[in-house]
Scaffold this active site. Structure first.
Site, PDB file in Angstrom:
ATOM      1  N   HIS A  54       0.869  -1.182   0.000  1.00  0.00           N
ATOM      2  CA  HIS A  54       0.000   0.000   0.000  1.00  0.00           C
ATOM      3  C   HIS A  54       0.904   1.228   0.000  1.00  0.00           C
ATOM      4  O   HIS A  54       1.614   1.471   0.969  1.00  0.00           O
ATOM      5  CB  HIS A  54      -0.899  -0.002   1.242  1.00  0.00           C
ATOM      6  CG  HIS A  54      -1.833  -1.177   1.292  1.00  0.00           C
ATOM      7  ND1 HIS A  54      -3.097  -1.137   0.739  1.00  0.00           N
ATOM      8  CD2 HIS A  54      -1.676  -2.426   1.793  1.00  0.00           C
ATOM      9  CE1 HIS A  54      -3.678  -2.313   0.916  1.00  0.00           C
ATOM     10  NE2 HIS A  54      -2.842  -3.119   1.546  1.00  0.00           N
ATOM     11  N   ASN A  86      -6.715   0.791  -2.749  1.00  0.00           N
ATOM     12  CA  ASN A  86      -7.522   1.529  -1.764  1.00  0.00           C
ATOM     13  C   ASN A  86      -6.948   2.939  -1.593  1.00  0.00           C
ATOM     14  O   ASN A  86      -6.350   3.276  -0.583  1.00  0.00           O
ATOM     15  CB  ASN A  86      -7.626   0.772  -0.434  1.00  0.00           C
ATOM     16  CG  ASN A  86      -6.286   0.360   0.143  1.00  0.00           C
ATOM     17  OD1 ASN A  86      -5.276   0.340  -0.550  1.00  0.00           O
ATOM     18  ND2 ASN A  86      -6.269   0.057   1.422  1.00  0.00           N
ATOM     19  N   HIS A 170      -8.845 -10.010  -1.186  1.00  0.00           N
ATOM     20  CA  HIS A 170      -8.823  -9.886   0.279  1.00  0.00           C
ATOM     21  C   HIS A 170     -10.105 -10.563   0.738  1.00  0.00           C
ATOM     22  O   HIS A 170     -11.189 -10.073   0.455  1.00  0.00           O
ATOM     23  CB  HIS A 170      -8.802  -8.395   0.630  1.00  0.00           C
ATOM     24  CG  HIS A 170      -9.060  -8.062   2.065  1.00  0.00           C
ATOM     25  ND1 HIS A 170      -8.119  -7.440   2.850  1.00  0.00           N
ATOM     26  CD2 HIS A 170     -10.159  -8.223   2.846  1.00  0.00           C
ATOM     27  CE1 HIS A 170      -8.619  -7.245   4.063  1.00  0.00           C
ATOM     28  NE2 HIS A 170      -9.851  -7.698   4.088  1.00  0.00           N
ATOM     29  N   HIS A 223      -2.840 -12.481   1.537  1.00  0.00           N
ATOM     30  CA  HIS A 223      -2.499 -12.632   2.963  1.00  0.00           C
ATOM     31  C   HIS A 223      -3.306 -13.675   3.732  1.00  0.00           C
ATOM     32  O   HIS A 223      -4.047 -13.330   4.656  1.00  0.00           O
ATOM     33  CB  HIS A 223      -2.591 -11.282   3.680  1.00  0.00           C
ATOM     34  CG  HIS A 223      -3.804 -10.438   3.419  1.00  0.00           C
ATOM     35  ND1 HIS A 223      -5.085 -10.903   3.542  1.00  0.00           N
ATOM     36  CD2 HIS A 223      -3.922  -9.144   3.030  1.00  0.00           C
ATOM     37  CE1 HIS A 223      -5.940  -9.944   3.246  1.00  0.00           C
ATOM     38  NE2 HIS A 223      -5.257  -8.858   2.933  1.00  0.00           N
ATOM     39  N   ASP A 295       2.225  -7.040   2.507  1.00  0.00           N
ATOM     40  CA  ASP A 295       1.062  -6.235   2.894  1.00  0.00           C
ATOM     41  C   ASP A 295       1.539  -4.965   3.613  1.00  0.00           C
ATOM     42  O   ASP A 295       0.916  -4.523   4.584  1.00  0.00           O
ATOM     43  CB  ASP A 295       0.082  -7.045   3.746  1.00  0.00           C
ATOM     44  CG  ASP A 295      -1.274  -6.364   3.907  1.00  0.00           C
ATOM     45  OD1 ASP A 295      -1.517  -5.340   3.224  1.00  0.00           O
ATOM     46  OD2 ASP A 295      -2.095  -6.851   4.710  1.00  0.00           O
ATOM     47  N   HIS A 299       0.899   3.760   8.196  1.00  0.00           N
ATOM     48  CA  HIS A 299      -0.010   4.784   8.722  1.00  0.00           C
ATOM     49  C   HIS A 299       0.834   5.798   9.481  1.00  0.00           C
ATOM     50  O   HIS A 299       2.005   5.545   9.778  1.00  0.00           O
ATOM     51  CB  HIS A 299      -1.027   4.164   9.677  1.00  0.00           C
ATOM     52  CG  HIS A 299      -1.994   3.221   9.030  1.00  0.00           C
ATOM     53  ND1 HIS A 299      -3.020   3.652   8.222  1.00  0.00           N
ATOM     54  CD2 HIS A 299      -2.071   1.867   9.056  1.00  0.00           C
ATOM     55  CE1 HIS A 299      -3.710   2.606   7.791  1.00  0.00           C
ATOM     56  NE2 HIS A 299      -3.157   1.505   8.272  1.00  0.00           N
ATOM     57  N   GLY A 314      -2.733  -2.259  10.084  1.00  0.00           N
ATOM     58  CA  GLY A 314      -1.655  -2.273   9.094  1.00  0.00           C
ATOM     59  C   GLY A 314      -0.300  -1.985   9.702  1.00  0.00           C
ATOM     60  O   GLY A 314      -0.170  -1.158  10.610  1.00  0.00           O
TER      61      GLY A 314
END
Ligand SMILES: [Zn+2]
Length: 415
Positions: A54, A86, A170, A223, A295, A299, A314
């Site tokens: 991500h 996302n 997912h 995952h 993954d 953040h 996450g």
């Protein structure tokens, strides 16, 4: 920047790898860059490939950018990564995807191959412009959310099959979550946390495997974390279903017994039980699990500072994956180094059709021991459950298409 020619002094004679490992990679990938250095401590690996990261841009660049994410990947030995959709906007149309592609063209230091979403805004109600999106994307995924409607997933698989693309899922049944945020197990019970059941994952895998069998679509599960997921996929592969899957370093090396009341232990799916972890290890040993993906999900410090209950889901993973896996799985004899390279490079590149370019490799000192220190990370994220772990394996340099994209400060090489 130092180009590959100038950096050649680091490479030495070809020969077996340190410790007598002879790493042979699949012919069809033409991975011929694995060779020893002058120092027996240094090894060269083909550039790793992470099919699940991500990078948060466009939309959430305070968490990570394409630039910082790809720099972190290079520091972890990766030369190709696939960022999940996302984002804001979600790449569900060519116009939305273009925003992401333009940033990638401008800022990425390695191959960054984005996903398109399966459904509009990842809402599960309407298919995205799959036909128009497939040219510039690696596959389709609504990662972060499961596609709840069976009929929607069937239509997505039919369309992906027609377009010759893979559906990457997912798997999570929202109706089975019940507000959970860590594994529904002994730790949650003892500490009064709301648990996420294993069933919420494997139920959707079970459904999707059936749909993949029905439609003939190539299907990859993100995952996986539960023992039932491994068993379902193992049986599906034995039946000849076109299914593959990944797990992540933390599910192979930690379980709920390692949990602490800190946000850096929170991710989705959660750390499961030791029985789950043991079955995941069997899954990589017997080939049920094809790839290890990080993954990597950064953040802000603030978002990860609210304990297990309040923090965002996450953790970061690109800069710790190889050292953690090498230390915990290879040095302990659970898998061979060759097997680990297959899981990090050959298998994901083959399944996702991401060729290894010429002059794409990463150089490591496998004997150097150090503690994982998030303040050294190039990612903007700092939350890792591996903080403070003593690990072996330091990335000295990563070369992508002949250009040095990362060099450890100890090499004195500027890039
Ligand atoms: Zn996910």
């Amino acid at each position: 920047m130092i180009n590959f020619e100038q950096a050649k002094f680091i490479t030495g004679s070809t020969g077996p790898l340190a410790g007598g490992h002879s790493v042979t990679s699949p012919d069809d990938l033409s991975v011929s860059l694995v060779k020893s250095l002058d120092s027996p401590d240094y090894v060269i690996f083909p550039g790793f490939c992470d099919v699940h990261v991500h990078f948060r841009e466009p939309g959430f660049s305070y968490k990570e950018t394409i630039h910082t994410g790809s720099m972190a990947a290079a520091r972890g030995g990766y030369t190709a990564v696939c960022p999940m959709p996302n984002l804001k906007p979600v790449p569900d149309s060519p116009a939305h995807l273009l925003e992401e592609l333009e940033i990638i063209r401008r800022d990425a230091v390695i191959d960054v191959l984005p996903y398109a979403s399966i459904t509009v805004n990842e809402e599960g109600r309407e298919l995205s412009d799959m036909e128009l999106l497939c040219r510039d994307t690696v596959a389709f995924s609504d990662d972060g959310r499961g596609v709840q409607s069976e009929e929607m997933m069937r239509r997505a698989m039919q369309e992906a099959k027609r377009l010759g693309r893979m559906i990457v899922a997912h798997c999570e049944v929202n109706d089975l979550l019940h507000g959970g945020y860590i594994h529904e197990g002994a730790y949650a019970k003892a500490h009064g946390h709301a648990g996420i059941s294993s069933e919420s994952e494997w139920k959707e895998i079970e459904r999707d495997v059936r749909l993949a069998e029905e439609t003939g679509c190539a299907y990859h599960v993100c995952h996986i974390s539960t023992l039932e997921s491994v068993q379902i996929i193992r049986e599906a592969k034995a039946r000849g279903v076109n299914v593959s899957c990944e797990t992540a370093p933390h599910y192979l090396t930690m379980d709920e017994n390692d949990l602490q009341e800190e946000g850096r232990f929170k991710m989705n799916p959660p750390l499961r039980s030791s029985r789950d972890r043991e079955e995941l290890i069997r899954g990589i040993q017997d080939g049920t699990i094809d790839c290890i993906a990080t993954d990597h999900a950064p953040h802000s410090r603030e978002e990860k500072s609210k304990g297990l209950k309040g923090s965002a889901m996450g953790i970061v993973g690109l800069e710790t994956a190889f050292p953690v896996l090498y230390t915990k799985l290879v040095r302990t004899g659970i898998i061979t180094l060759e097997k680990l390279l297959d899981l990090l490079c050959a298998n994901p590149r083959k399944r996702f059709d991401i060729p290894l370019p010429a002059n794409d490799f990463t150089i490591w000192d496998l004997d150097r021991e150090y503690s994982v220190d998030p303040s050294e990370f190039l990612t903007l994220g700092r939350a890792t459950p591996f903080e403070g772990w003593k690990v072996y394996g330091r990335c000295l340099m990563t070369v992508h298409r002949g250009r040095v994209v990362y060099a450890d400060p100890s090499t004195g090489i500027l890039y």
